[in-house]
Write a protein that holds these residues in place. Sequence first.
Motif, PDB file in Angstrom:
ATOM      1  N   ILE A  64      -9.664 -11.101  19.403  1.00 29.64           N
ATOM      2  CA  ILE A  64     -10.207 -10.314  20.513  1.00 29.64           C
ATOM      3  C   ILE A  64      -9.090  -9.563  21.225  1.00 29.64           C
ATOM      4  CG2 ILE A  64     -11.324 -10.518  22.769  1.00 29.64           C
ATOM      5  CD1 ILE A  64     -13.021 -12.790  21.486  1.00 29.64           C
ATOM      6  N   GLN A  65      -7.934 -10.200  21.403  1.00 32.95           N
ATOM      7  CA  GLN A  65      -6.808  -9.529  22.043  1.00 32.95           C
ATOM      8  C   GLN A  65      -6.339  -8.332  21.217  1.00 32.95           C
ATOM      9  OE1 GLN A  65      -4.095 -12.801  22.692  1.00 32.95           O
ATOM     10  NE2 GLN A  65      -4.690 -12.962  24.841  1.00 32.95           N
ATOM     11  N   ALA A  66      -6.379  -8.450  19.900  1.00 31.28           N
ATOM     12  CA  ALA A  66      -6.009  -7.321  19.039  1.00 31.28           C
ATOM     13  C   ALA A  66      -6.993  -6.166  19.228  1.00 31.28           C
ATOM     14  CB  ALA A  66      -5.972  -7.757  17.581  1.00 31.28           C
ATOM     15  N   ILE A  67      -8.273  -6.483  19.336  1.00 32.04           N
ATOM     16  CA  ILE A  67      -9.289  -5.450  19.563  1.00 32.04           C
ATOM     17  C   ILE A  67      -9.069  -4.794  20.925  1.00 32.04           C
ATOM     18  CG2 ILE A  67     -11.763  -5.079  19.943  1.00 32.04           C
ATOM     19  CD1 ILE A  67     -12.220  -7.314  17.833  1.00 32.04           C
ATOM     20  N   ILE A  68      -8.773  -5.599  21.930  1.00 33.74           N
ATOM     21  CA  ILE A  68      -8.536  -5.058  23.272  1.00 33.74           C
ATOM     22  C   ILE A  68      -7.337  -4.116  23.249  1.00 33.74           C
ATOM     23  CG2 ILE A  68      -7.813  -5.654  25.620  1.00 33.74           C
ATOM     24  CD1 ILE A  68      -9.542  -8.183  25.367  1.00 33.74           C
ATOM     25  N   ARG A  69      -6.266  -4.502  22.561  1.00 34.50           N
ATOM     26  CA  ARG A  69      -5.082  -3.631  22.468  1.00 34.50           C
ATOM     27  C   ARG A  69      -5.440  -2.290  21.829  1.00 34.50           C
ATOM     28  NH1 ARG A  69      -2.635  -7.838  19.910  1.00 34.50           N
ATOM     29  NH2 ARG A  69      -1.887  -9.340  21.411  1.00 34.50           N
ATOM     30  N   ASN A  70      -6.216  -2.340  20.747  1.00 37.63           N
ATOM     31  CA  ASN A  70      -6.617  -1.108  20.066  1.00 37.63           C
ATOM     32  C   ASN A  70      -7.483  -0.233  20.963  1.00 37.63           C
ATOM     33  OD1 ASN A  70      -5.235  -1.871  17.764  1.00 37.63           O
ATOM     34  ND2 ASN A  70      -7.032  -2.773  16.795  1.00 37.63           N
ATOM     35  N   GLN A  72      -7.479  -0.253  24.263  1.00 33.06           N
ATOM     36  CA  GLN A  72      -6.646   0.275  25.337  1.00 33.06           C
ATOM     37  C   GLN A  72      -5.833   1.464  24.840  1.00 33.06           C
ATOM     38  OE1 GLN A  72      -4.574  -3.313  26.610  1.00 33.06           O
ATOM     39  NE2 GLN A  72      -5.679  -3.247  28.554  1.00 33.06           N
ATOM     40  N   ALA A  73      -5.393   1.401  23.583  1.00 36.74           N
ATOM     41  CA  ALA A  73      -4.648   2.525  23.007  1.00 36.74           C
ATOM     42  C   ALA A  73      -5.537   3.759  22.911  1.00 36.74           C
ATOM     43  CB  ALA A  73      -4.103   2.154  21.630  1.00 36.74           C
ATOM     44  N   ALA A  74      -6.852   3.533  22.768  1.00 35.28           N
ATOM     45  CA  ALA A  74      -7.811   4.631  22.714  1.00 35.28           C
ATOM     46  C   ALA A  74      -8.289   5.031  24.113  1.00 35.28           C
ATOM     47  CB  ALA A  74      -8.997   4.245  21.843  1.00 35.28           C
ATOM     48  N   ASN A  75      -7.630   4.522  25.156  1.00 37.15           N
ATOM     49  CA  ASN A  75      -7.936   4.835  26.551  1.00 37.15           C
ATOM     50  C   ASN A  75      -9.349   4.454  26.974  1.00 37.15           C
ATOM     51  OD1 ASN A  75      -5.371   5.831  27.180  1.00 37.15           O
ATOM     52  ND2 ASN A  75      -5.884   7.808  26.253  1.00 37.15           N
TER      53      ASN A  75
END
Length: 110
Positions: A64-70, A72-75
């Motif tokens: 889930i943290q990896a998905i959140i990072r991705n 966030q990178a997509a704003n």
Amino acid sequence: MSIYVGVLQRQTLLHSIRKKASIQAKKAHGKVYGNVQNFTAAGRKLGLEKIKSTSITHAKKQQIQAIIRNCQAANMSYGEIAEALNQNRFTTIRGKRFYRNTVRRLAMSM
């Protein structure tokens, strides 16, 4: 209606007073509340280590943290990320839905 509310408030106050008196009486007779071992520096350190180890090793949380990072990178906003996680049938570690604040807390802990 206001009389009923007043009576209810009074009952709540009396219950609180009785409960506090009961706890004080038990403490006077030697009853110890809580886990005394947790009040030491060593106990606090063990608790903190357990919390950190659980959060690091939990595979679902890492995914889930990896998905959140991705996201966030997509704003994406926290609300949009929560909505995306819920639509993809992700749940929290306790099996609940994601909310904006849930995602924010996870993002801040990364």
